[in-house]
Design a protein around this motif. Structure first.
Motif, PDB file in Angstrom:
ATOM      1  N   GLN A 118      18.623  -5.630  32.005  1.00 56.38           N
ATOM      2  CA  GLN A 118      17.918  -6.459  33.353  1.00 56.38           C
ATOM      3  C   GLN A 118      17.381  -7.640  33.019  1.00 56.38           C
ATOM      4  OE1 GLN A 118      15.272  -3.314  33.900  1.00 56.38           O
ATOM      5  NE2 GLN A 118      16.353  -2.144  35.543  1.00 56.38           N
ATOM      6  N   ARG A 119      16.889  -7.981  31.920  1.00 55.27           N
ATOM      7  CA  ARG A 119      16.165  -9.299  31.340  1.00 55.27           C
ATOM      8  C   ARG A 119      17.608 -10.307  31.448  1.00 55.27           C
ATOM      9  NH1 ARG A 119      13.305  -6.286  27.808  1.00 55.27           N
ATOM     10  NH2 ARG A 119      14.551  -7.153  26.183  1.00 55.27           N
ATOM     11  N   ASP A 162      19.364  -4.458  42.633  1.00 56.02           N
ATOM     12  CA  ASP A 162      19.301  -3.722  41.739  1.00 56.02           C
ATOM     13  C   ASP A 162      18.059  -2.943  41.956  1.00 56.02           C
ATOM     14  OD1 ASP A 162      18.818  -2.221  39.361  1.00 56.02           O
ATOM     15  OD2 ASP A 162      19.559  -3.669  38.045  1.00 56.02           O
ATOM     16  N   LEU A 164      11.170  -4.243  31.605  1.00 50.56           N
ATOM     17  CA  LEU A 164      12.679  -4.435  31.782  1.00 50.56           C
ATOM     18  C   LEU A 164      13.643  -4.027  30.821  1.00 50.56           C
ATOM     19  CD1 LEU A 164      12.511  -7.888  33.755  1.00 50.56           C
ATOM     20  CD2 LEU A 164      12.012  -5.554  34.656  1.00 50.56           C
ATOM     21  N   LEU A 212      15.791  -2.383  38.856  1.00 47.07           N
ATOM     22  CA  LEU A 212      14.915  -3.611  38.587  1.00 47.07           C
ATOM     23  C   LEU A 212      13.836  -3.842  39.617  1.00 47.07           C
ATOM     24  CD1 LEU A 212      14.736  -6.083  36.971  1.00 47.07           C
ATOM     25  CD2 LEU A 212      16.656  -7.172  38.305  1.00 47.07           C
ATOM     26  N   THR A 270      20.736  -9.856  41.644  1.00 46.61           N
ATOM     27  CA  THR A 270      19.615  -8.971  40.945  1.00 46.61           C
ATOM     28  C   THR A 270      18.826  -8.516  41.756  1.00 46.61           C
ATOM     29  OG1 THR A 270      17.994 -10.532  40.317  1.00 46.61           O
ATOM     30  CG2 THR A 270      19.734 -10.364  38.706  1.00 46.61           C
TER      31      THR A 270
END
Length: 274
Positions: free
Chosen positions: A149-150, A215, A145, A218, A212
């Motif tokens: 993203q994290r 995404d 990631l 992701l 999320t």
């Protein structure tokens, strides 16, 4: 390492020692066209130049930030200018800041445990499990990631709150147990009971992921993380949950995927004949 005027040249062994990589890794990068030695000695030995070293740094930095090699190839083939290097350094700094924040949060939790031990007595078992989960991750997500993203995942976790996450995780473990029982009893993935549990599994995942979940990149990274570390995650869960055996989680995940696929097929079939 040889110096000609102000220009340095590294042998593959010297560059391996200086960069912390293996000679084999450097040879592999050369074979796939990511970083090659630009020069050779009269005897035919490879020699890496300053631009080669800068390219290697960019490769390693981008890899640590979670980019796959094919995407890194595209980035490396852009101009090696100050703007490109600055972008990488900014991303690395953000990654370090995120790690530092994680360490600070973990330090706060351990400090709180210490204060409970010194004050009112022993903390509850849930507090210890929370710290263990943060201290000993099953998989290091940094390789998959990006910092952004994290941070998005962490931000959503903050919005949900610890209590909600604990409840959802507990329900998810309950689903694992029920699905494992059905699987061991030989119940087909298309059975309504399995389909219903798989549906709730999806709902919990949606709640834990929030926005999320929209995404695509992701989702791809998380799928790759599961694919590459399935055995480690499965064994780690078995080590942490008394009633789980090695292989249970992986088998249940596959069971759920089969139920989902059957559900999607049924929906398409109904649509085709509707």
């Amino acid at each position: 390492m040889k110096v000609v005027g102000r220009k340095r040249r590294w042998s593959v062994g010297e560059l391996a020692r200086a960069s912390g990589l293996t000679v084999r890794a450097l040879h592999y990068y050369g074979e796939i066209g990511l970083v090659s030695a630009s020069e050779r000695t009269p005897a035919g030995h490879r020699r890496y130049t300053d631009p080669d070293v800068r390219r290697l740094y960019r490769l390693r930095a981008l890899h640590l930030l979670g980019l796959p090699l094919e995407e890194i190839r595209t980035v490396l083939n852009t101009a090696d200018d100050s703007a490109a290097l600055r972008q990488i350094l900014v991303a690395q700094l953000a990654d370090l800041d995120a790690r530092a924040a994680g360490i600070a949060e973990l330090r706060g939790r351990i400090q709180a445990l210490l204060e409970q031990v010194d004050g009112s007595g022993m903390p509850g078992s849930g507090s210890f499990l929370t710290v263990l989960e943060a201290t000993v991750p099953l998989v290091h997500a940094n390789a998959y990631l990006t910092p952004q993203q994290r941070e998005a995942v962490v931000q959503h976790a903050r919005e949900l709150g610890d209590d909600t996450i604990t409840v959802l995780k507990a329900e998810w473990l309950g689903l694992v147990e029920q699905l494992r029982t059905l699987l061991r009893d030989g119940v087909a993935a298309g059975d309504p009971r399995v389909r219903a549990l798989a549906g709730r599994w999806t709902e919990i995942g949606t709640a834990l992921r929030g926005t999320t979940g929209d995404d695509g990149r992701l989702n791809t990274a998380l799928a790759a993380m599961w694919r590459d570390n399935r055995t480690v995650i499965d064994q780690g869960m078995a080590d942490r949950v008394a009633w789980l055996d090695a292989g249970d989680v992986a088998a249940v995940v596959e069971y759920v995927q089969q139920a989902r696929q059957l559900g999607e097929y049924d929906e398409r079939t109904v649509g085709d004949h509707g």
